[in-house]
Design a protein around this motif. Structure first.
Motif, PDB file in Angstrom:
ATOM      1  N   GLN A 193      12.665  -8.175  44.168  1.00 60.78           N
ATOM      2  CA  GLN A 193      11.998  -7.597  45.309  1.00 60.78           C
ATOM      3  C   GLN A 193      10.973  -8.299  45.944  1.00 60.78           C
ATOM      4  O   GLN A 193      10.900  -8.289  47.245  1.00 60.78           O
ATOM      5  N   ILE A 194      10.446  -9.464  45.092  1.00 56.09           N
ATOM      6  CA  ILE A 194       9.481 -10.320  46.145  1.00 56.09           C
ATOM      7  C   ILE A 194      10.334 -11.107  47.092  1.00 56.09           C
ATOM      8  O   ILE A 194       9.964 -11.173  48.192  1.00 56.09           O
ATOM      9  N   THR A 228       2.937  -6.589  53.218  1.00 60.28           N
ATOM     10  CA  THR A 228       3.900  -6.134  52.241  1.00 60.28           C
ATOM     11  C   THR A 228       4.269  -6.953  51.004  1.00 60.28           C
ATOM     12  O   THR A 228       4.005  -6.576  49.881  1.00 60.28           O
ATOM     13  N   LEU A 229       4.077  -8.357  51.484  1.00 63.22           N
ATOM     14  CA  LEU A 229       4.246  -9.142  50.393  1.00 63.22           C
ATOM     15  C   LEU A 229       3.267  -9.323  49.141  1.00 63.22           C
ATOM     16  O   LEU A 229       3.392  -9.151  48.025  1.00 63.22           O
ATOM     17  N   THR A 230       1.813  -9.289  49.523  1.00 68.18           N
ATOM     18  CA  THR A 230       0.827  -9.281  48.959  1.00 68.18           C
ATOM     19  C   THR A 230       0.857  -7.717  48.089  1.00 68.18           C
ATOM     20  O   THR A 230       0.550  -7.734  46.930  1.00 68.18           O
ATOM     21  N   MET A 234       4.749  -8.938  57.037  1.00 64.19           N
ATOM     22  CA  MET A 234       5.269  -9.446  55.885  1.00 64.19           C
ATOM     23  C   MET A 234       4.331  -9.945  54.798  1.00 64.19           C
ATOM     24  O   MET A 234       4.238  -9.768  53.351  1.00 64.19           O
ATOM     25  N   GLY A 235       3.099 -10.393  55.425  1.00 59.77           N
ATOM     26  CA  GLY A 235       2.127 -10.501  54.172  1.00 59.77           C
ATOM     27  C   GLY A 235       1.524  -9.610  53.853  1.00 59.77           C
ATOM     28  O   GLY A 235       1.231  -9.600  52.506  1.00 59.77           O
ATOM     29  N   LEU A 292       3.283  -5.835  47.287  1.00 60.05           N
ATOM     30  CA  LEU A 292       4.495  -5.954  46.142  1.00 60.05           C
ATOM     31  C   LEU A 292       4.200  -6.910  45.496  1.00 60.05           C
ATOM     32  O   LEU A 292       4.527  -6.781  44.002  1.00 60.05           O
ATOM     33  N   PHE A 293       3.353  -7.932  45.495  1.00 54.93           N
ATOM     34  CA  PHE A 293       3.134  -9.112  44.463  1.00 54.93           C
ATOM     35  C   PHE A 293       2.048  -8.194  43.612  1.00 54.93           C
ATOM     36  O   PHE A 293       2.324  -8.405  42.292  1.00 54.93           O
ATOM     37  N   ARG A 353      13.008 -10.117  48.494  1.00 57.67           N
ATOM     38  CA  ARG A 353      13.217  -8.992  49.441  1.00 57.67           C
ATOM     39  C   ARG A 353      12.458  -9.143  50.647  1.00 57.67           C
ATOM     40  O   ARG A 353      12.660  -9.262  51.758  1.00 57.67           O
ATOM     41  N   GLU A 354      11.142  -9.029  50.259  1.00 56.19           N
ATOM     42  CA  GLU A 354      10.033  -8.787  51.041  1.00 56.19           C
ATOM     43  C   GLU A 354       9.844 -10.189  52.049  1.00 56.19           C
ATOM     44  O   GLU A 354       9.658 -10.078  53.347  1.00 56.19           O
ATOM     45  N   ILE A 355      10.186 -11.275  51.266  1.00 60.22           N
ATOM     46  CA  ILE A 355      10.152 -12.717  52.177  1.00 60.22           C
ATOM     47  C   ILE A 355      11.315 -12.654  53.117  1.00 60.22           C
ATOM     48  O   ILE A 355      11.064 -12.961  54.253  1.00 60.22           O
TER      49      ILE A 355
END
Length: 522
Positions: free
Chosen positions: A68-69, A250-252, A247-248, A254-255, A71-73
């Motif tokens: 999932q991480i 959603t990535l954070t 992306m930053g 999701l993190f 995927r976000e990247i």
């Protein structure tokens, strides 16, 4: 050429009454899809947890968290960009921009995900052995690397449908198809006794098939992609300029969503990861209405904000927030007060996760109770501010996990997640109030809150009165739900709330009762 001739859905009237009905209709579609997807996903997790056991289920969960991480990247934030720019271009009948946005988003995301898949494949052994101390994880990650481009493409194609405001396509591709196929493939694999290898193969196969479905659906709902007379207008710089900060964000985010599982894997055991994942799976269901409303409301935020219709945006924000709260309270109460019957579905070894469910359910409700606050900032061109917020959230969450997991285990991770998410939501509430001059709260917001308090007391009392009868918690859940509906009908709902509440309840078979009640009120 009018855009209505090239898309499966048409533009709506702009007054607030029609906007609420529009969101209600879209949210109803997403709600039905979310319910189907969540039911399928729940069945999938039950099959996996019972078929693999806590330890191997924890290994599988760690691999999914990594995926999932990744995927976000791999999306490069284009899942936000395609909604932002395609919805705006669609509203302005700019067909060339719509076509260019779709092609650029899907193409760039697929290319990035393919490169990232190679990196994941090469680093799989290092991640498994050096980072997570779980040798069984290496082969799972290598297989998942093959699925990554397809996994990303499926996600982007569903968001492309969302940007075009074709919610049935969004739900079908993004919510229902992949977990349904995964469940069928996992069930088949387990029949042949393939265990973890079978679960991995099932995920890969379902990702490939769902990506093909996503491509078909996007081409079907956007015939402009096949129209040679319409030239693509690419704005890759603008698209990436918006998407990379997303992306930053959603990535954070999701993190933070996955950090608890990852850090339990680092600081505890795979079995603890399995316990925690089951608890989180149940608790996050409280956010299902937030997800349903967000899917329809997100493109409208961009539309209303960028066309200057701020009063409509303000009113719609308050209405949708109240919808989220109204439909989230019953499940939230059931999970906080009576988690054990639901945990039992996954197996007796998962019953110790009850305190984790309770803490995470509170956090999930508080997250939804403030509405689509982050999306309001993101879709009003404050995506960089949201990125800063989410970085702060990640730092707070990691710090709390490092402190609490060694002391309290999975419960500590749950507390870290709930506290950090709530803190940042409060910050974003203040930002939205200051920057956009809107608030998610209104006087009518107190009605479902009051009904929830009364029904929670009633359900807890019914359960306590029957103790130690073994069905007392089930009776408590049923009493809570029935009391909540009864109080809502007694105190009444604002007229616009029936646009969303009635269709949702109709899907549970209460349509005749609702219709007669509404007629009596009229």
């Amino acid at each position: 050429m009018p855009i209505s001739s090239l898309f499966a859905s048409t533009r709506s009237v702009v007054d607030i009454g029609n906007l609420t009905r529009r969101v209600a209709k879209g949210s109803g579609i997403v709600f039905a899809g979310q319910m189907a997807g969540k039911l399928i996903g729940m069945c999938l997790q039950i099959v996996l947890s019972r078929g693999l056991g806590a330890a191997l289920y924890g290994t599988y969960t760690l691999a999914i968290s990594v995926m999932q991480i990744m995927r976000e990247i791999g999306t490069l934030g284009l899942h936000g960009g395609v909604v932002r720019f395609s919805s705006e271009a669609r509203a302005k009948d700019e067909l060339a921009r719509v076509k260019g946005t779709l092609i650029a988003s899907l193409g760039l995301g697929l290319a990035a995900a393919t490169g990232l898949a190679g990196i994941l494949y090469i680093s799989s052994t290092w991640l498994a052995v050096q980072v997570f101390s779980d040798a069984a994880l290496a082969s799972v990650l290598r297989s998942f690397a093959f699925a990554l481009p397809f996994y990303v493409f499926t996600f982007l194609s569903s968001r492309a449908a969302r940007g075009l405001q074709v919610m049935t396509a969004d739900v079908t591709v993004g919510t229902v198809a992949q977990p349904l196929m995964n469940l069928l493939f996992v069930g088949t694999a387990f029949v042949f006794g393939w265990a973890l290898d079978g679960a991995v193969m099932a995920f890969v196969a379902s990702s490939v098939v769902s990506a093909g479905l996503g491509l078909y659906v996007v081409i079907r709902i956007a015939p402009v992609l096949r129209d040679g007379d319409v030239k693509s207008a690419f704005d890759v710089g603008g698209l990436l300029g918006y998407s990379l900060p997303v992306m930053g964000v959603t990535l954070t985010a999701l993190f933070v969503d996955q950090a608890d599982r990852i850090m339990i894997g680092l600081l505890a055991t795979s079995a603890d990861v399995g316990l925690y994942n089951v608890a989180a799976l149940l608790a996050t269901q409280v956010r299902f209405m937030l997800t349903s409303v967000s899917a329809t409301f997100t493109p409208l935020i961009s539309d209303l904000y960028h066309t200057g219709r701020r009063s409509e945006l303000r009113s719609l924000f308050q209405v949708t927030t109240r919808w989220i709260v109204t439909l989230s309270i019953p499940l939230g109460l059931a999970l906080v007060l009576f988690p054990e019957p639901l945990l039992w579905l996954f197996g007796a070894e998962f019953l110790p996760a009850a305190p984790v469910v309770m803490v995470l359910a509170v956090g999930s409700f508080l997250n939804g109770a403030i509405g689509t606050i982050g999306l309001m900032l993101q879709m009003s061109d404050h995506e960089r501010l949201v990125l800063v917020d989410n970085i702060a959230l990640a730092v707070i969450n990691v710090g709390l996990n490092l402190w609490l997991i060694p002391i309290y285990g999975p419960v500590g991770a749950a507390v870290a997640t709930a506290v950090s998410v709530t803190m940042v939501n409060v910050i974003q509430y203040l930002q939205v109030k200051y920057l956009l001059d809107v608030t998610p709260f209104s006087a009518a917001y107190l009605r479902p809150i009051g009904a929830g308090i009364v029904s929670g007391i009633a359900g807890w009392g019914a359960s306590a009165a029957l103790d130690p009868w073994f069905l007392h918690e089930v009776v408590g859940m049923l009493t809570t739900g029935a009391t909540y509906l009864g109080v809502l009908f007694f105190i009444g709902l604002p007229e616009e709330d029936w646009d969303v509440v009635a269709p949702v309840l109709k899907r549970t078979g209460l349509d005749r009762f609702i219709s007669s009640t509404a007629s009596d009120r009229d």
